[in-house]
Each structure stands twice: as structure tokens, then as C-alpha cells.
Design a protein around this motif. Sequence first.
Motif, short mmCIF file in Angstrom:
data_model
loop_
_atom_site.label_atom_id
_atom_site.label_comp_id
_atom_site.label_asym_id
_atom_site.label_seq_id
_atom_site.Cartn_x
_atom_site.Cartn_y
_atom_site.Cartn_z
N ALA A 77 25.54 56.48 7.50
CA ALA A 77 25.83 55.45 8.49
C ALA A 77 26.72 55.99 9.60
O ALA A 77 26.52 55.69 10.78
N ALA A 78 27.69 56.81 9.25
CA ALA A 78 28.58 57.40 10.25
C ALA A 78 27.83 58.39 11.13
O ALA A 78 28.09 58.49 12.34
N PHE A 79 26.88 59.10 10.57
CA PHE A 79 26.12 60.13 11.28
C PHE A 79 25.14 59.53 12.29
O PHE A 79 25.02 60.01 13.41
N GLY A 80 24.45 58.49 11.87
CA GLY A 80 23.34 57.99 12.67
C GLY A 80 23.74 57.09 13.82
O GLY A 80 24.58 56.21 13.67
N ASP A 81 23.10 57.31 14.97
CA ASP A 81 23.19 56.33 16.05
C ASP A 81 22.29 55.14 15.71
O ASP A 81 22.57 54.01 16.09
N ILE A 82 21.21 55.45 14.99
CA ILE A 82 20.28 54.46 14.46
C ILE A 82 20.15 54.74 12.97
O ILE A 82 20.14 55.92 12.55
N VAL A 83 20.06 53.70 12.15
CA VAL A 83 19.96 53.86 10.70
C VAL A 83 18.77 53.08 10.18
O VAL A 83 18.55 51.93 10.57
N PHE A 84 17.99 53.72 9.30
CA PHE A 84 16.89 53.06 8.62
C PHE A 84 17.33 52.64 7.22
O PHE A 84 17.85 53.47 6.47
N ASN A 85 17.11 51.38 6.87
CA ASN A 85 17.33 50.95 5.50
C ASN A 85 16.01 51.03 4.74
O ASN A 85 15.12 50.20 4.92
N CYS A 86 15.90 52.05 3.88
CA CYS A 86 14.69 52.27 3.08
C CYS A 86 14.97 52.06 1.60
O CYS A 86 14.27 52.61 0.74
N THR A 87 16.00 51.31 1.28
CA THR A 87 16.34 51.06 -0.12
C THR A 87 15.51 49.90 -0.67
O THR A 87 14.92 49.13 0.08
N LYS A 88 15.48 49.78 -1.98
CA LYS A 88 14.78 48.66 -2.60
C LYS A 88 15.49 47.36 -2.26
O LYS A 88 16.72 47.30 -2.22
N GLY A 89 14.70 46.33 -2.02
CA GLY A 89 15.26 45.08 -1.54
C GLY A 89 16.27 44.43 -2.45
O GLY A 89 17.16 43.72 -1.99
N ASP A 90 16.15 44.68 -3.75
CA ASP A 90 17.09 44.04 -4.68
C ASP A 90 18.46 44.70 -4.68
O ASP A 90 19.41 44.15 -5.25
N ILE A 91 18.60 45.87 -4.05
CA ILE A 91 19.92 46.52 -3.96
C ILE A 91 20.38 46.70 -2.52
O ILE A 91 21.49 47.19 -2.29
N SER A 92 19.56 46.31 -1.55
CA SER A 92 19.89 46.58 -0.15
C SER A 92 21.22 45.98 0.27
O SER A 92 22.00 46.62 1.00
N GLN A 93 21.51 44.78 -0.17
CA GLN A 93 22.77 44.15 0.24
C GLN A 93 23.97 44.91 -0.30
O GLN A 93 24.98 45.08 0.42
N ASP A 94 23.88 45.41 -1.52
CA ASP A 94 24.98 46.20 -2.09
C ASP A 94 25.16 47.51 -1.33
O ASP A 94 26.29 47.94 -1.08
N VAL A 95 24.05 48.13 -0.95
CA VAL A 95 24.12 49.38 -0.19
C VAL A 95 24.77 49.13 1.17
O VAL A 95 25.65 49.90 1.60
N SER A 144 12.92 47.19 4.33
CA SER A 144 12.87 46.83 2.91
C SER A 144 12.29 45.43 2.73
O SER A 144 12.22 44.64 3.68
N ASN A 145 11.90 45.13 1.50
CA ASN A 145 11.37 43.81 1.15
C ASN A 145 12.06 43.27 -0.09
O ASN A 145 12.35 44.04 -1.02
#
Length: 217
Positions: free
Chosen positions: A59-77, A94-95
Amino acid sequence: MKKIGVFGTGTVGKTIASKLIALGYEVKMGARSADNEKAAAWVKSSGDKASQGTFTDAAAFGDIVFNCTKGDISQDVIKLAAGNLEGKILIDISNPLDFSNGMPPTLIPALCNSNSLGEALQELLPGTHVVKTLNIVTSDVMVDAARCGGEATMLMAGNNAAAKKEVEAILRQFGWSDIIDLGNIRHARSTEMMLPVWLSVYLLNNNAFFGFKIVRP
């Protein structure tokens, strides 16, 4: 060229990150641990523009960030990385799928109909521009629209017009020419609820290489 962070070391994360590397971007893949083995293998095979770290590092590195995590853990990530996402664009692909009862998965009840995962992430990140897109096709089609066998339509939703323009530019680099901006992030509900249709077609044909086409005058 902007730097990009990618959350997730699974098939979707690796597919997105590898395409971005091929396009010339510098990419940092984020995981829970900085020495994640899957991320390390990806870095080793991807050249000097690839790096790895924690979700917070990506997150610190990216000017833009892709969230490609599983939807059931995305909020925790997202909670782990939120401090480094202020003012940035988060492309959420994610879904909110629940695999607890096997295949086919169902939508997580709290994140459908009157809510969505995209909205939940935007609520967690009031200072971040969340854009929902790419979640209606399989990962290989996400990064190469022609793999679906025709000119499919890609949908996106988000609150910030300038952020969506930047995301649209990346979508075009992925081969998407028919792009519809549905409006604000509330429309993430619509795209996430397309997943049951996608799953039905996939299971019927045992083929993930397809997309949706919106036919209009």
C-alpha cells in the motif's frame, strides 16, 4: 509510470501483477508476511520491476493498489493497510463469495442486495478512491479482454470521476474497449451480484473464458 501495489498472492493477484510488469509498471505484491513464499516465487520469475512485502508495504509503495484478495478476508486486509491508502486509488476486483458449503459458492448475506464489498471497503477508506471493476470475468480475461472470444463489456463503479479515468486507462491497456461507468460505488452491488450468473455459465460449460456484453443503441 505509476507504481502499483497488488494485494494477494493467489491466481488473480499473480495474473494481474504479471500483466502490469509486462506493461512496464513497477509492482510490489503484498501478503500478510514480507517473506511469503508465493510472492517470492513470483518476484523471482518477474524481473527487476517486481518486489514483495506486507500488505502495508504494498500500500505504501503503490500510487494505485489492486485488491485481489478473497472477498471474505478483504475487509481485514484493508484494515491492515488503511494507513497507507489515503488519497490513493484502490481497484477492487474481489467478490463477496462464501465457499463454506463448497461449490458453487454463495454471496455473503451482509454484502449483497442492500450492500456490497466495494461499498464496505469505501466505508473503511473514506480518504481513498475505491473503484470496483474486473470482478465479472476470470483472471486471464481480466488482463486480456480478447480471451473471452469477442468484444465483451467491462463495468466499473466508484465515487471519484478522476480516479475512474485513471482506472479506465489501465482497463484499456488490458484490452477493454467497451467500458461502462455505472456511477457511484453503490453500483458495486450490481456487478458483484452478477457472479451467480457467471458461476452458472461456468459450471454449465466448464469454461471460464467468456464475458458479458451490454447491447445498446
